[in-house]
Write an enzyme that holds these catalytic residues in place. Structure first.
Site, PDB file in Angstrom:
ATOM      1  N   ILE A 162       0.832  -1.218   0.000  1.00  0.00           N
ATOM      2  CA  ILE A 162       0.000   0.000   0.000  1.00  0.00           C
ATOM      3  C   ILE A 162       0.857   1.255   0.000  1.00  0.00           C
ATOM      4  O   ILE A 162       0.338   2.360  -0.032  1.00  0.00           O
ATOM      5  CB  ILE A 162      -0.941   0.032   1.221  1.00  0.00           C
TER       6      ILE A 162
ATOM      7  N   VAL B 209       5.463  -0.728   2.569  1.00  0.00           N
ATOM      8  CA  VAL B 209       4.430  -0.909   3.594  1.00  0.00           C
ATOM      9  C   VAL B 209       3.342  -1.814   3.026  1.00  0.00           C
ATOM     10  O   VAL B 209       2.852  -1.588   1.915  1.00  0.00           O
ATOM     11  CB  VAL B 209       3.828   0.442   4.031  1.00  0.00           C
TER      12      VAL B 209
ATOM     13  N   ASP C 288      11.065  14.847  12.012  1.00  0.00           N
ATOM     14  CA  ASP C 288      10.532  14.769  10.647  1.00  0.00           C
ATOM     15  C   ASP C 288       9.010  14.935  10.673  1.00  0.00           C
ATOM     16  O   ASP C 288       8.278  14.149  10.072  1.00  0.00           O
ATOM     17  CB  ASP C 288      10.925  13.445   9.997  1.00  0.00           C
TER      18      ASP C 288
END
Length: 994
Positions: free
Chosen positions: A688, A696, A817
């Site tokens: 995905i 992932v 991040d």
């Protein structure tokens, strides 16, 4: 006896003298005891040594053998300032650069009488600078950059007699810039940048510093005009007054700076024309006056200087580009976008200059593109967007292998594109949109191995699409609409697993869609409208997990509409004007979707009554039971076959040598599944997402629940994909994520269920977020689904998650991040902060900024001081979160192409100043919430303040958002017995939450 004693005295005196040197070692031992040394830098400072001259960081005079230099830079030391160093009476050099000294600077610093250089930059000092520091009569250099000094700058600094360089950059001084610096006649460097001074003018007394070579006052909250007295600084080489609020004209006296090499005046409010006489600045190599309100023509004499960098963008310059600009032998950077330049570019531009970056976008330039732009072979970026350029692209640009960005959008260029341009090996953005180019896309495009964006819409390209485009594994977007392309869509396109947008509408494409498009797991938009495509609509389109825009209208597709398309979460779709037939999928058999299926003869009788009708449903009800029995039988059969297949596949895997027993599972929560269930789901059909750290997968467990599995790149995969150069994380990213998420328990932090590891593979198993990331949703065509209440809730959830990291974890955790793509959304659009691969735990001592070896984070989100100092603390995350707030308010990406070379923060600030908030707020948001949106916008701007000291803590951000929510709820009143969320009381009494 007397003679014996006399003999012993003369014999032992050298030895006693040697022992006296050990007194300095004893002083240094006291220093060692008072400092925290986690890296054992001071481990060889041993009491058994007779002299400290061989110790780390210690240097002794070769004649006297006494310590004259202590350099403990970059040693990760913490504690109070080691005043015992001042007992070293011959000490002339002291550097504690880039440590974590977390105290005030003591008054006793004046006892370091012989110091010539004192460097305490990048520490955690606080409080005021002691008045006594001026008693260091021999001091030549004083560097206090990047600390927390505050209060008044002591007037005593003006008494220095030998000081040549002083830097107070990046502290917290709030008072105005004092004129005392004008008294230090020996000064060569004065650096006061990035302090939150109160609004003040540049002291005219600085013009008395006749030895000054560097004057750096960027981000000092300066107002007023540039004083003409600065023109007296004949030795000045570097003048930086950027990021202030200076106004008025650039004084003509600056043309008297005969030694000036660099002038930085960008991001102010300067107006008028560039002063005459700049031709006298024969040493000038760089001038940046961008983002002001300057006007007029470029003085030809300026262009005759041997400039290296000329940045005039975002002003109101007009007229032609002087031909003399092309003669500059050192020019490598030329940015003049968003002005009013007219006429043609000099025909020999680049012939004598090593041009690397050229941007003339959004002007009124005409004529041909100079053929000499890449004469020196180092041109990387050529941007000529939205002008009136005509003619063909010079063949010479097809040989310019250094090019990385080439943008000619919105001109009047025509003819064939040089073959070489299609295959430039380092090009990652090719933008030829909205011109009149013709001919075919060359097969040489298969050599463009770094191409990410191919934008050729709105031209007259003909011929078929080369098969080689399908082998560009870095391709993210292909926009080729409004051309005359023919043939079929290449079968190789199924290899474009990173493709996010494919737009080929309004061409003459034919044939069927290629088999295997289920590999387009990243595809967000598919627009093939207005072609001659035929065959059936593939059912595998329904397996594309993030597709939300689908337009197949005005083609010749036939057959049924696959029921699998109901799996998609489409924001817009259109199947009209085809040859489709049969029943509509039940989800789409609604009046709302009628326009998406019109002009399809045979499709439910062309949608009359939106089939199936009630009579048809009644008739079909008689055979419903038989169908159910048949379906159940089929299910039993399929389950049996599937069970057999799984068992057989596991057997085959075991035969191939995959030993599941070698996997190690570490759980962080009570699990209802085993590692074997996870391993069985690592199939390409379940991918995905694919990012910098790995792939992932979505895994459906036996209990029906879904989890997300991140498989980090293996060493072989890193090498294959170009590790580091393309951003793949190293193995420490896995350790950071496990270390961080494994111990966190918070509703707004993504839950890490467990990790599975072997020697060659690492898996992280998270809770599954069905609505993906905020960035993917907000910046797609589905962005309109996020109304203001949902966006506010997302901001609140993310803020609470970050506040937990900063204030409730001991020690604190800095994410490093924070961005919209790392904020995931659950089924109810609740937000979770995710991806802790570069997170860092703050030092317990001092809890201050931590030094990093490289910049981590994403472009557009990185705090300015982080890029400058490589030091992070919670304030870095707060800046990044502020950018996320601005994304939620504006609906724009941090580096939207419409911003040019700006980022979102600069664009918002500039637009607010010039046009007001209405031009910043996302037009898709309901205007009834305008006041609340403006308040959240002010919070975002506060979080993105250039000065870290001005940014609120995350706890304060949460409180401001909560106060805003409470105020809004308090304003809801009963009107006619009904609670109305749009009927507010007068809010004039309420101050801004920010």
């Amino acid at each position: 006896m007397f003679l014996l004693l006399l003999f012993l005295f003369f014999f032992l005196s050298p030895f006693l003298e040697t022992l006296s040197l050990n007194q300095e070692g004893l002083f240094l031992q006291q220093v060692k005891l008072k400092l925290d040394d986690p890296n054992s830098v001071l481990s060889n400072w041993k009491e058994t040594d007779l002299t400290p001259c061989s110790w780390n960081g210690i240097h002794c005079n070769s004649v006297t053998h006494s310590v004259d230099s202590v350099d403990l830079s970059n040693s990760n030391l913490a504690g109070s300032f080691p005043i015992d160093l001042c007992s070293l009476h011959n000490l002339t050099f002291l550097s504690l650069l880039n440590n974590s000294i977390n105290s005030s600077l003591p008054l006793e610093i004046s006892t370091c009488q012989n110091l010539k250089q004192l460097n305490l930059a990048q520490n955690l000092f606080e409080g005021t600078i002691p008045e006594t520091i001026s008693n260091l009569d021999n001091l030549i250099l004083l560097d206090l950059t990047g600390n927390g000094f505050s209060g008044d700058i002591p007037l005593s600094l003006g008494r220095f007699k030998k000081l040549e360089a002083i830097s107070l950059t990046g502290n917290s001084f709030h008072t105005s810039i004092p004129s005392l610096f004008g008294n230090i006649s020996t000064l060569k460097q004065l650096n006061l940048s990035y302090n939150p001074f109160s609004p003040s003018e540049i002291p005219f007394q600085l013009g008395d510093l006749l030895n000054l070579e560097v004057l750096w006052l960027a981000g000092c909250n300066l107002v007023g005009e540039i004083p003409s007295s600065l023109g007296k600084l004949k030795k000045l080489k570097n003048l930086d007054l950027s990021y202030n609020n200076l106004h008025g004209k650039i004084p003509s006296s600056l043309t008297e700076l005969s030694s000036i090499v660099q002038i930085e005046l960008f991001n102010n409010s300067l107006s008028g024309e560039l002063p005459l006489g700049m031709g006298k600045l024969t040493e000038l190599r760089r001038i940046d006056v961008s983002m002001n309100q300057l006007s007029g023509n470029i003085p030809p004499e300026l262009c005759e200087l041997p400039l290296g960098s000329l940045n005039l963008y975002q002003n109101q310059f007009e007229g032609p580009i002087p031909a003399s600009l092309a003669k500059s032998p050192n020019l490598y950077e030329l940015r003049m976008f968003k002005n009013r330049f007219t006429g043609e570019l000099p025909s020999d531009l680049g012939k004598f200059s090593p041009l690397s970056w050229v941007d003339f976008s959004e002007n009124e330039l005409v004529g041909p593109i100079p053929a000499s732009l890449c004469e020196k072979g180092v041109l990387e970026e050529l941007l000529l967007i939205t002008n009136g350029f005509t003619g063909k692209i010079p063949d010479s640009l097809g040989q310019c292998t250094s090019l990385t960005r080439l943008r000619f959008r919105g001109n009047k260029l025509y003819g064939d594109v040089p073959v070489g341009i299609w295959g430039l090996p380092h090009l990652y953005l090719l933008d030829l949109m909205w011109n009149s180019f013709s001919g075919e896309i060359s097969k040489s495009i298969s050599g463009a191995s770094n191409l990410s964006m191919l934008l050729i819409s709105g031209n007259d390209f003909t011929g078929s699409i080369p098969e080689g485009i399908g082998w560009l594994d870095t391709l993210l977007e292909f926009s080729g609409s409004d051309n005359s392309l023919t043939g079929s869509i290449p079968k190789s396109f199924v290899n474009l697993i990173r493709l996010g947008r494919l737009d080929l509408h309004s061409n003459q494409l034919s044939g069927e869609l290629p088999v295997g498009i289920k590999s387009w797991k990243q595809l967000n938009e598919l627009n093939l409208a207005d072609n001659e495509l035929s065959g059936g609509i593939p059912a595998e389109i329904g397996s594309l997990p993030v597709l939300n825009y689908l337009d197949l209208s005005k083609n010749m597709f036939s057959g049924n509409i696959p029921v699998e398309l109901q799996n998609l979460k489409l924001n817009r779709f259109n199947f009209s004007n085809n040859r489709l037939s049969g029943d509509l999928p039940p989800m789409y058999a609604k009046e709302t979707y009628r326009d998406s299926f019109l002009e399809n003869p045979g499709l439910c009788g062309d949608l009359e009554g939106l089939c199936p009708s009630k009579e048809e449903v009644k008739r079909r009800g008689n055979v419903w039971l038989l169908k159910v029995i048949f379906v159940v039988a089929c299910v039993v059969f399929v389950v049996g076959v599937s069970w057999f297949y799984v068992k057989y596949r596991n057997y085959r895997k075991t035969k191939k040598g995959i030993d599941k027993a070698k996997w190690t599972l570490t759980s962080f929560h009570k699990l209802g599944f085993s590692e074997y269930e996870i391993l069985d789901c690592l199939d390409e059909d379940n991918v995905i997402g694919s990012g910098a750290s790995g792939k992932v997968y979505k895994a459906i467990l036996s209990n029906g629940e879904a989890v997300a599995v991140k498989k980090l790149w293996s060493a072989a995969e890193k090498d294959k994909n170009g590790d580091i150069e393309k951003g793949q994380i190293k193995d420490d990213g896995f350790e950071a994520e496990v270390e961080t998420l494994g111990k966190i328990r918070h509703k707004n932090i993504v839950r890490l269920w467990c990790c599975c590891t072997t020697k060659d593979c690492k898996l992280l198993v998270y809770e599954y977020m069905p609505n993906g990331s905020l960035g993917d949703l907000l910046h797609s065509s589905k962005g309109g689904l996020l109304d203001w209440s949902m966006r506010y809730k997302i901001a609140m959830d993310a803020a609470e998650g970050l506040s937990y990291l900063h204030h409730d974890c001991v020690p604190a955790i800095v994410h490093r991040d924070v961005k919209s793509n790392n904020i995931l959304l659950d089924g109810d659009f609740g937000a979770r902060v995710a991806d802790f691969g570069v997170a860092t735990v703050m030092d317990a001592v001092g809890k201050g900024p931590k030094s990093m070896s490289v910049i981590a984070g994403s472009c557009g989100y990185i705090a300015p001081e982080y890029a400058y100092t490589l030091r992070v603390n919670e304030k870095s995350d707060i800046y990044s979160f502020g950018v996320v707030i601005l994304e939620l308010v504006t609906g724009k990406r941090p580096n939207d192409p419409e911003f040019g070379e700006q980022d979102l923060v600069n664009w918002v600030c500039t637009t607010l100043d010039k046009k007001g908030a209405d031009h910043v707020i996302d037009p898709k948001l309901d205007s009834a919430f305008k006041e609340e949106i403006n308040r959240v916008l002010s919070i975002g701007l506060l979080c993105t303040s250039p000065l870290p000291i001005n940014r609120p803590s995350m706890r304060r951000v949460v409180k401001m958002l909560q106060e805003l929510d409470a105020e809004n709820k308090a304003k809801i009143v009963k009107k006619d017995g009904i609670l109305s969320p749009y009927y507010y009381e007068d809010a004039s009494d309420h101050g801004s939450v920010a």
